[in-house]
Design an enzyme around this catalytic site. Structure first.
Site, short mmCIF file in Angstrom:
data_model
loop_
_atom_site.label_atom_id
_atom_site.label_comp_id
_atom_site.label_asym_id
_atom_site.label_seq_id
_atom_site.Cartn_x
_atom_site.Cartn_y
_atom_site.Cartn_z
N LYS A 116 -29.98 -0.93 52.61
CA LYS A 116 -31.11 -1.28 53.48
C LYS A 116 -30.69 -2.27 54.56
O LYS A 116 -31.10 -2.15 55.71
CB LYS A 116 -32.27 -1.87 52.66
CG LYS A 116 -33.00 -0.81 51.84
CD LYS A 116 -34.26 -1.38 51.22
CE LYS A 116 -34.87 -0.40 50.25
NZ LYS A 116 -36.00 -0.96 49.51
N LYS A 121 -32.17 11.86 47.86
CA LYS A 121 -33.38 11.66 47.06
C LYS A 121 -34.60 11.72 47.96
O LYS A 121 -34.54 11.35 49.14
CB LYS A 121 -33.31 10.34 46.29
CG LYS A 121 -33.68 9.12 47.09
CD LYS A 121 -33.89 7.89 46.21
CE LYS A 121 -34.11 6.70 47.16
NZ LYS A 121 -34.23 5.41 46.53
N LYS A 172 -39.58 7.94 51.43
CA LYS A 172 -40.44 7.78 52.60
C LYS A 172 -39.63 7.77 53.88
O LYS A 172 -40.14 8.07 54.95
CB LYS A 172 -41.21 6.46 52.50
CG LYS A 172 -42.38 6.54 51.55
CD LYS A 172 -43.61 7.11 52.27
CE LYS A 172 -44.78 7.20 51.32
NZ LYS A 172 -45.91 7.94 51.88
P1 TYM Z 1 -40.47 2.03 44.44
O1 TYM Z 1 -41.81 1.54 44.85
O2 TYM Z 1 -39.48 2.31 45.51
O3 TYM Z 1 -40.62 3.35 43.60
C1 TYM Z 1 -41.51 3.44 42.50
C2 TYM Z 1 -40.87 4.28 41.41
O4 TYM Z 1 -40.60 5.60 41.89
C3 TYM Z 1 -39.27 5.96 41.57
N1 TYM Z 1 -38.74 6.89 42.58
C4 TYM Z 1 -38.19 8.06 42.29
N2 TYM Z 1 -37.94 8.69 41.13
C5 TYM Z 1 -37.37 9.91 41.19
N3 TYM Z 1 -37.03 10.52 42.34
C6 TYM Z 1 -37.25 9.94 43.54
N4 TYM Z 1 -36.92 10.56 44.66
C7 TYM Z 1 -37.85 8.64 43.54
N5 TYM Z 1 -38.20 7.79 44.53
C8 TYM Z 1 -38.76 6.72 43.91
C9 TYM Z 1 -38.52 4.64 41.56
O5 TYM Z 1 -37.32 4.72 40.83
C10 TYM Z 1 -39.53 3.71 40.94
O6 TYM Z 1 -39.47 3.76 39.54
N6 TYM Z 1 -38.05 -2.08 42.94
C11 TYM Z 1 -39.05 -1.10 42.55
C12 TYM Z 1 -40.39 -1.69 42.19
C13 TYM Z 1 -40.37 -2.78 41.16
C14 TYM Z 1 -40.19 -2.61 39.76
C15 TYM Z 1 -40.32 -3.91 39.21
C16 TYM Z 1 -39.93 -1.51 38.95
C17 TYM Z 1 -40.58 -4.10 41.38
N7 TYM Z 1 -40.54 -4.79 40.20
C18 TYM Z 1 -40.18 -4.12 37.82
C19 TYM Z 1 -39.81 -1.73 37.57
C20 TYM Z 1 -39.92 -3.01 37.02
C21 TYM Z 1 -39.28 -0.16 43.72
O7 TYM Z 1 -39.09 -0.51 44.86
O8 TYM Z 1 -39.83 1.03 43.37
#
Ligand code: TYM
Length: 332
Positions: A112, A195, A198
């Site tokens: 990023k 993957k 967005k």
């Molecule tokens: P975020 O908001 O980017 O995504 C939310 C969840 O969706 C999953 N994900 C995917 N899984 C499969 N294929 C894809 N193409 C795909 N795109 C997104 C992500 O793996 C995620 O599980 N850092 C985290 C949010 C967070 C978090 C936490 C998660 C903050 N604190 C504590 C677990 C525990 C994030 O940005 O997810």
């Protein structure tokens, strides 16, 4: 009951299919068997610039979608991260436990920040993983249901939990990653080696759950498939078809082997038509339920506030113990 904790960022418009299949779907299932804590991570969202009105709307929209997907406030605790101040507080402690080089090696940060350039990358983006570590450790979570892209952050969580426990005595549960093989990574429909995300290069590759169902059908029909015509699961040779098969299998509950059997001798068109139908059946009620929650923002806010209160009871206890172990003097 073992405990699970997970989070999702509030994003503009809608969650995408990768969020749902990679994470949210598991959240819904796990509330039946686990003591489940889930949150909308608005403090993570502000690591990049946000418009205040949009952030507020997107946070409520995220919660509405999570309830529409099947989270039940009677069965799990759903809250907004910023309403539980202990996250920021334990986040600081985790920053102080992490090496600068160690944080510099986080691949999501590297990707990023490379895209944004040094001057537009915030220090918050750099310390993002340590806030996520705090999110998890505050709840003494046993398992963290996420997609594959979060695995490295989970590794850091385990490392810091063990480091703290080793230095100051047993304080944190060392959590495991709960990542289902079939849906760990959902791929872009136009570039099935990337993957779904967005920031997709081509919007046709991204399925937003709240899109008009007709738009979703179009995207599925124009998904990139592979040379040849055989429908078989083979990530290396048939990335596009394999992605469609995993999505269909998960949404319909039919195994990949059964699908391969079913489509023997049939073309890609048949697979896409069936997937489009299953998707429409899924997103149509999802959109309606989301709207129903949005139509009553006072109730939504009240449910979230109650969730934050429940979460805070757990988080405050962990933080107090952590501060004590560190040698911080409590106010009497
Ligand atoms: P975020 O908001 O980017 O995504 C939310 C969840 O969706 C999953 N994900 C995917 N899984 C499969 N294929 C894809 N193409 C795909 N795109 C997104 C992500 O793996 C995620 O599980 N850092 C985290 C949010 C967070 C978090 C936490 C998660 C903050 N604190 C504590 C677990 C525990 C994030 O940005 O997810």
């Amino acid at each position: 009951r073992p405990r699970v904790l997970s989070g999702i960022q509030p994003t503009a418009g809608s969650f995408h299919l990768g969020n749902y299949l990679g994470a949210v779907r598991q959240w819904v299932a796990l509330q039946e068997t686990h003591d489940a804590f889930y949150m909308v991570v608005d403090l993570h969202a502000i690591t990049v610039p946000q418009d205040p009105a949009e952030l507020r709307a997107n946070t409520r929209l995220a919660a509405a979608q999570l309830f529409a997907a099947g989270l039940d406030p009677e069965r799990c605790t759903l809250f907004v991260q910023s309403q539980v101040p202990e996250h920021a507080q334990l986040g600081w402690v985790m920053n102080c436990l992490t090496g600068f080089g160690e944080a510099s090696r986080m691949t999501q940060f590297k990707d990023k920040s490379a895209k944004q350039g040094n001057d537009r990358t915030t220090v918050g983006l750099f310390t993002y993983p340590m806030l996520m570590v705090a999110d998890i450790l505050l709840y003494q979570a046993d398992q963290v249901p996420v997609g594959e892209d979060q695995r490295q952050h989970l590794e850091l969580t385990r490392t810091l939990a063990e480091r703290f426990n080793g230095t100051y005595g047993e304080t944190f549960t060392v959590p495991g990653a709960y990542i289902l093989k079939e849906t760990a990574k959902i791929y872009d429909l136009q570039d099935p080696t990337a993957k779904m995300s967005k920031s997709a290069a081509n919007p046709k590759g991204l399925i937003n759950l709240l899109d008009e169902p007709r738009a979703t059908v179009k995207k599925i029909k124009s998904a990139v498939t592979d040379t040849g015509s055989e429908i078989r699961f083979d990530r290396a040779e048939k990335a596009g078809v394999s992605n469609l098969l995993s999505i269909l299998s998960t949404l319909s509950g039919v195994t990949i082997a059964e699908l391969e059997e079913k489509y023997t001798g049939k073309g890609y068109g048949a697979l896409k038509t069936d997937l489009a139908e299953v998707m429409v059946d899924f997103v149509t009620p999802f959109r309606e339920r989301t709207q129903a929650y949005l139509d009553d923002p006072e109730t939504l806010d009240a449910i979230l506030a109650a969730g934050a209160e429940k979460a805070r009871a757990v988080a405050a206890e962990t933080l107090a113990q952590t501060y004590d172990r560190l040698g911080l003097v409590p106010a009497k």
